[in-house]
Design an enzyme around this catalytic site. Structure first.
Site, PDB file in Angstrom:
ATOM      1  N   CYS A   2     -21.402  96.019  70.002  1.00 29.00           N
ATOM      2  CA  CYS A   2     -19.821  95.367  69.881  1.00 29.00           C
ATOM      3  C   CYS A   2     -19.488  95.831  69.406  1.00 29.00           C
ATOM      4  O   CYS A   2     -19.062  97.358  70.288  1.00 29.00           O
ATOM      5  CB  CYS A   2     -19.459  94.739  68.096  1.00 29.00           C
ATOM      6  SG  CYS A   2     -21.069  94.089  67.121  1.00 29.00           S
ATOM      7  N   ARG A  27     -20.079  95.039  75.648  1.00 24.21           N
ATOM      8  CA  ARG A  27     -21.040  96.121  74.105  1.00 24.21           C
ATOM      9  C   ARG A  27     -21.686  94.218  73.377  1.00 24.21           C
ATOM     10  O   ARG A  27     -21.699  94.692  72.127  1.00 24.21           O
ATOM     11  CB  ARG A  27     -20.167  96.706  73.922  1.00 24.21           C
ATOM     12  CG  ARG A  27     -19.309  97.668  74.563  1.00 24.21           C
ATOM     13  CD  ARG A  27     -18.417  98.794  73.381  1.00 24.21           C
ATOM     14  NE  ARG A  27     -19.175  99.396  71.674  1.00 24.21           N
ATOM     15  CZ  ARG A  27     -19.831 100.283  71.747  1.00 24.21           C
ATOM     16  NH1 ARG A  27     -19.438 101.227  72.935  1.00 24.21           N
ATOM     17  NH2 ARG A  27     -20.024 100.723  70.688  1.00 24.21           N
ATOM     18  N   TRP A  74     -22.096  91.545  69.105  1.00 22.15           N
ATOM     19  CA  TRP A  74     -23.403  90.988  69.417  1.00 22.15           C
ATOM     20  C   TRP A  74     -23.824  91.109  68.393  1.00 22.15           C
ATOM     21  O   TRP A  74     -24.410  91.413  67.649  1.00 22.15           O
ATOM     22  CB  TRP A  74     -23.974  91.786  70.262  1.00 22.15           C
ATOM     23  CG  TRP A  74     -25.547  92.301  71.097  1.00 22.15           C
ATOM     24  CD1 TRP A  74     -25.487  91.618  72.373  1.00 22.15           C
ATOM     25  CD2 TRP A  74     -26.433  92.335  70.282  1.00 22.15           C
ATOM     26  NE1 TRP A  74     -27.300  91.636  72.344  1.00 22.15           N
ATOM     27  CE2 TRP A  74     -27.932  92.298  71.206  1.00 22.15           C
ATOM     28  CE3 TRP A  74     -27.024  92.924  68.799  1.00 22.15           C
ATOM     29  CZ2 TRP A  74     -28.952  91.320  71.163  1.00 22.15           C
ATOM     30  CZ3 TRP A  74     -28.477  92.977  69.306  1.00 22.15           C
ATOM     31  CH2 TRP A  74     -29.623  92.497  69.665  1.00 22.15           C
ATOM     32  N   ASN A  98     -18.214  97.589  64.020  1.00 15.94           N
ATOM     33  CA  ASN A  98     -19.792  97.632  64.985  1.00 15.94           C
ATOM     34  C   ASN A  98     -20.428  99.060  63.859  1.00 15.94           C
ATOM     35  O   ASN A  98     -20.899  99.644  63.771  1.00 15.94           O
ATOM     36  CB  ASN A  98     -19.198  98.341  66.257  1.00 15.94           C
ATOM     37  CG  ASN A  98     -19.756  98.755  66.979  1.00 15.94           C
ATOM     38  OD1 ASN A  98     -20.105 100.208  67.294  1.00 15.94           O
ATOM     39  ND2 ASN A  98     -20.950  98.549  67.407  1.00 15.94           N
ATOM     40  N   GLY A  99     -22.205  97.995  63.631  1.00 13.79           N
ATOM     41  CA  GLY A  99     -22.726  99.127  62.715  1.00 13.79           C
ATOM     42  C   GLY A  99     -23.557  97.525  62.766  1.00 13.79           C
ATOM     43  O   GLY A  99     -23.640  96.672  62.855  1.00 13.79           O
ATOM     44  N   GLU A 458     -37.999  99.483  87.298  1.00 19.89           N
ATOM     45  CA  GLU A 458     -37.168  99.197  87.544  1.00 19.89           C
ATOM     46  C   GLU A 458     -36.885  98.234  88.257  1.00 19.89           C
ATOM     47  O   GLU A 458     -36.132  96.946  87.931  1.00 19.89           O
ATOM     48  CB  GLU A 458     -36.518 101.058  88.247  1.00 19.89           C
ATOM     49  CG  GLU A 458     -35.041 100.445  88.305  1.00 19.89           C
ATOM     50  CD  GLU A 458     -34.469 100.703  86.674  1.00 19.89           C
ATOM     51  OE1 GLU A 458     -34.839 100.420  85.849  1.00 19.89           O
ATOM     52  OE2 GLU A 458     -32.979 100.282  87.212  1.00 19.89           O
ATOM     53  N   LYS A 462     -34.781  95.054  86.681  1.00 18.51           N
ATOM     54  CA  LYS A 462     -33.408  94.729  87.175  1.00 18.51           C
ATOM     55  C   LYS A 462     -33.201  92.970  87.494  1.00 18.51           C
ATOM     56  O   LYS A 462     -32.862  92.368  87.379  1.00 18.51           O
ATOM     57  CB  LYS A 462     -32.781  95.838  88.771  1.00 18.51           C
ATOM     58  CG  LYS A 462     -32.191  96.287  88.816  1.00 18.51           C
ATOM     59  CD  LYS A 462     -30.714  96.861  87.985  1.00 18.51           C
ATOM     60  CE  LYS A 462     -31.371  97.328  86.438  1.00 18.51           C
ATOM     61  NZ  LYS A 462     -30.841  97.941  86.056  1.00 18.51           N
ATOM     62  N   GLU A 465     -33.680  90.860  84.524  1.00 19.03           N
ATOM     63  CA  GLU A 465     -32.217  91.650  83.430  1.00 19.03           C
ATOM     64  C   GLU A 465     -31.044  89.856  83.394  1.00 19.03           C
ATOM     65  O   GLU A 465     -30.590  90.065  83.341  1.00 19.03           O
ATOM     66  CB  GLU A 465     -31.949  92.391  82.556  1.00 19.03           C
ATOM     67  CG  GLU A 465     -31.902  93.154  84.270  1.00 19.03           C
ATOM     68  CD  GLU A 465     -31.710  94.621  82.975  1.00 19.03           C
ATOM     69  OE1 GLU A 465     -31.055  94.498  82.132  1.00 19.03           O
ATOM     70  OE2 GLU A 465     -31.393  96.207  83.841  1.00 19.03           O
ATOM     71  N   HIS A 481     -57.511  94.289  87.130  1.00 17.77           N
ATOM     72  CA  HIS A 481     -58.240  93.852  85.955  1.00 17.77           C
ATOM     73  C   HIS A 481     -57.275  92.625  84.952  1.00 17.77           C
ATOM     74  O   HIS A 481     -57.242  93.315  83.788  1.00 17.77           O
ATOM     75  CB  HIS A 481     -58.587  95.719  85.429  1.00 17.77           C
ATOM     76  CG  HIS A 481     -58.770  96.819  85.779  1.00 17.77           C
ATOM     77  ND1 HIS A 481     -60.136  96.368  85.804  1.00 17.77           N
ATOM     78  CD2 HIS A 481     -58.767  97.527  86.420  1.00 17.77           C
ATOM     79  CE1 HIS A 481     -60.207  97.127  86.714  1.00 17.77           C
ATOM     80  NE2 HIS A 481     -59.117  98.156  86.602  1.00 17.77           N
ATOM     81  N   LYS A 575     -24.743  96.042  76.694  1.00 12.87           N
ATOM     82  CA  LYS A 575     -24.980  97.569  77.462  1.00 12.87           C
ATOM     83  C   LYS A 575     -25.846  99.225  77.050  1.00 12.87           C
ATOM     84  O   LYS A 575     -25.975  99.304  76.621  1.00 12.87           O
ATOM     85  CB  LYS A 575     -23.919  97.949  78.096  1.00 12.87           C
ATOM     86  CG  LYS A 575     -23.693  98.883  79.063  1.00 12.87           C
ATOM     87  CD  LYS A 575     -22.965  99.493  80.246  1.00 12.87           C
ATOM     88  CE  LYS A 575     -23.179 100.362  81.545  1.00 12.87           C
ATOM     89  NZ  LYS A 575     -24.562 100.126  81.815  1.00 12.87           N
TER      90      LYS A 575
HETATM   91  C1  G6P Z   1     -29.923  98.776  77.148  1.00 11.01           C
HETATM   92  C2  G6P Z   1     -29.088  98.627  78.465  1.00 11.01           C
HETATM   93  C3  G6P Z   1     -29.776  99.150  79.784  1.00 11.01           C
HETATM   94  C4  G6P Z   1     -29.811 100.857  79.067  1.00 11.01           C
HETATM   95  C5  G6P Z   1     -30.527 100.951  78.205  1.00 11.01           C
HETATM   96  C6  G6P Z   1     -30.649 101.993  77.958  1.00 11.01           C
HETATM   97  O1  G6P Z   1     -30.362  97.433  76.899  1.00 11.01           O
HETATM   98  O2  G6P Z   1     -29.373  96.854  78.914  1.00 11.01           O
HETATM   99  O3  G6P Z   1     -29.266  98.832  80.928  1.00 11.01           O
HETATM  100  O4  G6P Z   1     -30.674 101.121  80.410  1.00 11.01           O
HETATM  101  O5  G6P Z   1     -29.849  99.800  77.344  1.00 11.01           O
HETATM  102  O6  G6P Z   1     -29.355 102.397  77.833  1.00 11.01           O
HETATM  103  P1  G6P Z   1     -28.753 104.132  77.875  1.00 11.01           P
HETATM  104  O7  G6P Z   1     -26.862 103.986  77.268  1.00 11.01           O
HETATM  105  O8  G6P Z   1     -29.388 104.674  76.523  1.00 11.01           O
HETATM  106  O9  G6P Z   1     -29.229 104.508  79.144  1.00 11.01           O
END
Ligand code: G6P
Length: 580
Positions: A2, A27, A74, A98-99, A458, A462, A465, A481, A575
């Site tokens: 949030c 957020r 969120w 937020n929290g 990665e 990507k 997501e 396997h 994020k």
């Molecule tokens: C979320 C984001 C990811 C990110 C992860 C860790 O899941 O969607 O893209 O890699 O958090 O975030 P940080 O700020 O700790 O890199």
């Protein structure tokens, strides 16, 4: 998660708050709301994106005010709905949060027994009720009494309908006080207020801020707190699209310049980086992409002869870790505020183990609390799916590895990197063509070995997501396997092949899936006969991942675009994951 923002000054707050919420939308974005105050409180809420709230606000008659608070959510407690959206109001108190309050249920029962009525299933309403319960004539006292009963995390912006003031307090969740010209802001992130000021004050745990139009006062347990006014190094340009359709594409295209800047900063100044040679063990911890950057780091440091352990922060924090002395824990985090990564860091700190932060956000919790920290200097990253920050995290790991084990070839090659990146990113036509052949698929696989496996993790993350295509990554040798049973005619398999020593092995594994109908997309530094291939320049081993990942970011972007996805704000994500 949030995002919260509050304003007090001489302007009308609604435009400032909506603009701010749009910058905080990364957020969380399942619902949003705003409260304006002038003797009375007006609350407007909406589900969905900030644009829905904006439309609603534009169609309402607003009170003429100079004080307001706002929130983008969120959901944690209670589904995303208008009623559960913030601000929440009980009695005199209206607030945004937020929290997560872990003891909300007990507090709610206690207050219900005293006759308080609740309207929502949120934990936040309990905080409003608690402050209202303690409020007689002194807000600071009431906030202090209320927070002493809260367990969990909170950043709060609070209005009392008896006073022309704005209050704020935080514990664990981030919150800063923005200092403008005769106006003040409360926000989760300085990026939300850069239009007005780049001056801010970091707030410590449970420090209570009282704002009037022309003053601020911070107290903790009845004692006045003095805090330095900081100046943010972010520019407004960092928070605008600058001609791009999406932040993800803008941020991918920033990679060559940012990589160049960081190389110039460190390559002749390696002394300013911590010396990892003195550690016998390194633990690397992160979440999501930061963890995959760590997997690349593990491969680099292992080649340097260091014993490495790596884990996702949500596991690491609860494991029974037997620390040897001479251990360093590296915490990788773009935001520096990820709850699990913070907990992992504190576990190491509590065990008197040295910690090193590789972070983007200056003065974030992880940056502040680690023994050492390195800023990746990516500027503001707004797209929820990280791109440029990931590349810069990997670059820092590669520089640290070079410092452990310097050699001339690396020095030669690193200078070529920005230009090579630029050339790779310019091949948009090819990435679009590949995206055309991928976007209708339901499953995509990625394979690789060692560092190429980390790269493929990665690439796969990507893609899933941002495009919502199911995608998975496997160690190339492990595929047979079990998972190979999923390969059928036309299944797309990306093979990442940058490591010379195991090239032939991975190619053999790729052939095994091709002979079962798979359609390969090869990403490697040696030319091959496959129809679909991304040939990246051959460069020093420690730098190779930096060239292999950006094309995968590009492909994920174009696939998501073809599928009409909300690229910068994929569904269900946020994020900065500030909850467990
Ligand atoms: C979320 C984001 C990811 C990110 C992860 C860790 O899941 O969607 O893209 O890699 O958090 O975030 P940080 O700020 O700790 O890199």
């Amino acid at each position: 998660m949030c995002g919260i923002i509050g304003y007090i000054g001489s302007k009308r707050p609604e435009k400032i708050l909506i603009e701010g919420l749009k910058k905080l939308e990364y957020r969380g974005y399942d619902s949003a709301g705003i409260a304006l105050y002038n003797k009375e409180v007006q609350i407007i809420k909406s589900i969905g994106k900030i644009s829905n709230l904006e439309e609603k606000i534009n169609n309402e008659k607003l009170i003429d005010s100079n004080i307001g608070i706002a929130h983008t959510r969120w959901a944690t407690h209670g589904e995303p709905s208008e009623i559960n959206a913030h601000p929440h109001r009980i009695g005199h108190i209206t607030l945004v949060h937020n929290g997560i309050i872990e003891n909300a249920k007990e507090l709610k029962e206690k207050l219900q027994n005293k006759g308080v009525k609740f309207n929502t299933s949120t934990d936040t309403e309990v905080i409003a009720a608690l402050i209202n319960y303690y409020y007689k004539d002194n807000m600071e006292k009431a906030i202090e009494e209320a927070i002493s009963e809260l367990k969990g995390s909170y950043a709060l912006a609070i209005i009392n309908d008896q006073e022309d003031k704005l209050y704020a307090v935080r514990c664990e969740s981030p919150l800063i006080l923005g200092i403008g010209d005769n106006e003040y802001f409360i926000t989760s992130d300085i990026g939300a207020i850069l239009n007005y000021t780049n001056k801010y004050v970091l707030l410590g745990q449970n420090e209570i801020v009282t704002l009037t139009k022309d003053s601020y006062n911070i107290v903790k347990e009845d004692t006045k707190v003095f805090r330095k006014v900081e100046v943010s190094n972010l520019s407004l340009e960092d928070t605008t699209l600058n001609g791009y359709d999406h932040y993800m594409m803008k941020e991918i295209n920033e990679e060559p310049v940012l990589v160049d800047n960081l190389i110039k900063k460190y390559i002749n100044n390696l002394d300013s980086l911590p010396d990892l040679n003195k550690y016998k063990n390194i633990h690397i911890v992160g979440c999501g992409s930061a963890y995959y950057a760590g997997m690349i780091g593990k491969n680099l440091f292992e080649e340097d002869g260091i014993k490495i352990e790596i884990d996702v922060a949500s596991e690491y924090r609860y494991r029974n870790i037997i620390y040897d002395k001479d251990t360093l824990v590296i915490l990788i985090s773009q935001s520096g505020e990820t709850a699990d990564t913070i907990a992992a860091m504190r576990k190491a700190n509590d065990n008197n183990i040295d910690t090193l932060a590789i972070v983007n956000v200056q003065s974030s919790t992880i940056e502040r609390e680690c023994t050492y920290s390195i800023l990746i200097e990516a500027g503001k990253e707004i797209a929820v799916a990280t791109t440029k920050a990931f590349i810069l995290q990997v670059l820092v790991l590669s520089l640290l590895s070079y410092k452990i084990n310097p050699d001339n070839k690396y020095l030669e090659d690193i200078k070529k990197l920005p230009q090579q990146l630029k050339v790779l990113l310019d091949k948009t036509g090819y990435y679009k063509k590949l995206a055309d052949s991928i976007y209708k698929h339901e499953d995509v696989f990625f394979i690789g070995r060692k560092v190429d496996y980390a790269i493929s993790m990665e690439g796969s993350l990507k893609l899933k997501e941002v495009s919502y295509i199911h995608s998975d990554s496997y160690q190339a040798g492990e595929l047979k396997h079990g998972t190979i049973s999923l390969v059928k005619e036309g299944t797309i398999v990306f093979a990442i092949v940058t490591d010379d020593e195991i090239r032939d092995k991975t190619i053999s594994n790729l052939e095994e899936v091709i002979s079962r109908g798979a359609k390969p997309i090869y990403v490697g530094n040696a030319d091959v006969d496959y129809e679909n291939k991304i040939i990246i320049p051959k460069i020093h081993k420690k730098l190779q991942p930096l060239l292999a990942v950006p094309p995968l970011q590009m492909i994920a972007y174009y696939v998501a675009l073809k599928r009409g996805c909300d690229i910068d704000k994929p569904k269900n994500l946020a994020k900065s994951v500030t909850v467990e």
